[in-house]
Design an enzyme around this catalytic site. Structure first.
Site, PDB file in Angstrom:
ATOM      1  N   HIS A  33      23.407  -1.976 -10.824  1.00  0.00           N
ATOM      2  CA  HIS A  33      24.195  -1.637  -9.487  1.00  0.00           C
ATOM      3  C   HIS A  33      23.049  -0.662  -8.738  1.00  0.00           C
ATOM      4  O   HIS A  33      22.852  -1.109  -7.360  1.00  0.00           O
ATOM      5  CB  HIS A  33      25.276  -0.485  -9.505  1.00  0.00           C
ATOM      6  CG  HIS A  33      26.657  -1.313  -9.972  1.00  0.00           C
ATOM      7  ND1 HIS A  33      27.323  -1.091 -11.133  1.00  0.00           N
ATOM      8  CD2 HIS A  33      27.530  -2.367  -9.468  1.00  0.00           C
ATOM      9  CE1 HIS A  33      28.194  -1.583 -11.200  1.00  0.00           C
ATOM     10  NE2 HIS A  33      28.446  -2.303 -10.529  1.00  0.00           N
ATOM     11  N   LYS A 146      24.315 -11.668 -12.223  1.00  0.00           N
ATOM     12  CA  LYS A 146      24.914 -11.990 -13.560  1.00  0.00           C
ATOM     13  C   LYS A 146      26.358 -12.749 -13.220  1.00  0.00           C
ATOM     14  O   LYS A 146      26.593 -13.660 -14.032  1.00  0.00           O
ATOM     15  CB  LYS A 146      25.287 -10.699 -14.212  1.00  0.00           C
ATOM     16  CG  LYS A 146      26.139 -10.698 -15.467  1.00  0.00           C
ATOM     17  CD  LYS A 146      26.359  -9.604 -16.193  1.00  0.00           C
ATOM     18  CE  LYS A 146      27.217  -8.597 -15.379  1.00  0.00           C
ATOM     19  NZ  LYS A 146      28.704  -9.069 -15.447  1.00  0.00           N
ATOM     20  N   SER A 182      26.774  -4.082 -17.600  1.00  0.00           N
ATOM     21  CA  SER A 182      28.017  -4.489 -16.975  1.00  0.00           C
ATOM     22  C   SER A 182      28.750  -3.302 -17.475  1.00  0.00           C
ATOM     23  O   SER A 182      28.809  -2.629 -18.412  1.00  0.00           O
ATOM     24  CB  SER A 182      28.648  -5.641 -17.805  1.00  0.00           C
ATOM     25  OG  SER A 182      29.971  -5.918 -17.627  1.00  0.00           O
TER      26      SER A 182
END
Ligand code: PAF
Length: 276
Positions: A33, A146, A182
């Site tokens: 992020h 992703k 993730s």
């Protein structure tokens, strides 16, 4: 950095600004992020990040309730990345009435792959992203690669609904052993975490062979799935698709992408690798 909870307050703060770069998230922020925030900073004068765990994109048996919510830690990361505004509405703000209008992406794009295993998922994603776009009105929005199918759905939504927003794809960030970062990696036990990079490894195996001219794609897909199954995974799909529309017919020179989704223990992981 300012945390904003209401739509009217955010509109008041952003009204009239033309160079907004936006990163929608569900929080539990990791290094992947953070690279989205940095990309946003390059593209916009004002960076807005949303944190909202969107009920619409979770199936009834999925992990909405246990999805990791780490708001204080997320804000610390965003602050150190120089983000200007964090939009963190609660459910009453975004859904003051039960949502009964939706953005429904085309079945050819959204009912395959993730959409086949998570019915309604992209309807939920497209609807919340459209709502957030309407609230933030960014010039740029950054999405990780992703979630490759999500990226394609959002790109097509923006194009077909004439939203004046440039969608910027951002490369997947990986741990040293190849595992794509993730939020759901947090669910993995120590043993599952050491097994998890094998998803990327087998997908990379396909990608490398394709680059060296391999044409027996279906065979390679099946071998990769079999290998993971043998290692204890439950494979939803390991497949090679066109990058442009995720269709399965492979023309001679079409750019391809390897897409995979598989469950190790109770955790479902996805990954994507563009070929070439
Ligand atoms: O990729 C995500 O985190 C979510 O699907 C998104 C885009 C924030 C929509 O809820």
């Amino acid at each position: 950095m300012q945390v904003v909870e209401s739509v009217s307050a955010l509109r008041g703060l952003l009204g009239g600004q033309s160079a907004i770069a936006f990163v929608p998230t569900m929080g539990n922020l990791h290094e992947g992020h953070v690279t989205l925030m940095r990309e946003a900073r390059k593209r916009g004068r004002i960076v807005v990040v949303s944190i909202f765990v969107n009920r619409l994109q979770f199936g009834p048996q999925e992990d909405f309730d246990r999805y990791p919510r780490t708001f204080a830690a997320d804000c610390a990361k965003l602050e150190s990345e120089g983000v200007d505004y964090v939009f963190a509405p609660d459910e009453q703000v975004l859904f003051p009435h039960p949502q009964d209008f939706f953005v429904i992406p085309s079945p050819q794009l959204a009912d395959i792959l993730e959409g086949e295993f998570r019915p309604g998922y992209f309807r939920g994603v497209a609807t919340i992203v459209a709502k957030l776009f309407n609230i933030v009105q960014p010039a740029h929005a950054i999405f990780g690669m992703k979630d490759y199918q999500q990226l394609r759905v959002i790109e097509r939504m923006v194009a077909q609904l004439n939203m004046p927003i440039a969608i910027q794809p951002n490369p997947t960030v990986r741990a040293g052993d190849g595992l794509a970062l993730s939020s759901r990696n947090n669910y993995l036990s120590a043993a599952e975490r050491s097994e998890a990079p094998n998803l990327h490894r087998v997908m990379r195996g396909i990608s490398v062979r394709l680059q060296s001219g391999e044409r027996a794609i279906a065979k390679r897909e099946a071998e990769a799935a079999l290998e993971l199954t043998g290692r204890g995974w439950q494979v939803d799909y390991i497949t090679v698709r066109r990058q442009s529309d995720l269709g399965a017919q492979h023309g001679a020179r079409e750019p391809l992408v390897v897409l995979g989704a598989a469950r190790i223990g109770k955790t479902r992981l996805i990954d994507s690798l563009e070929v070439g």
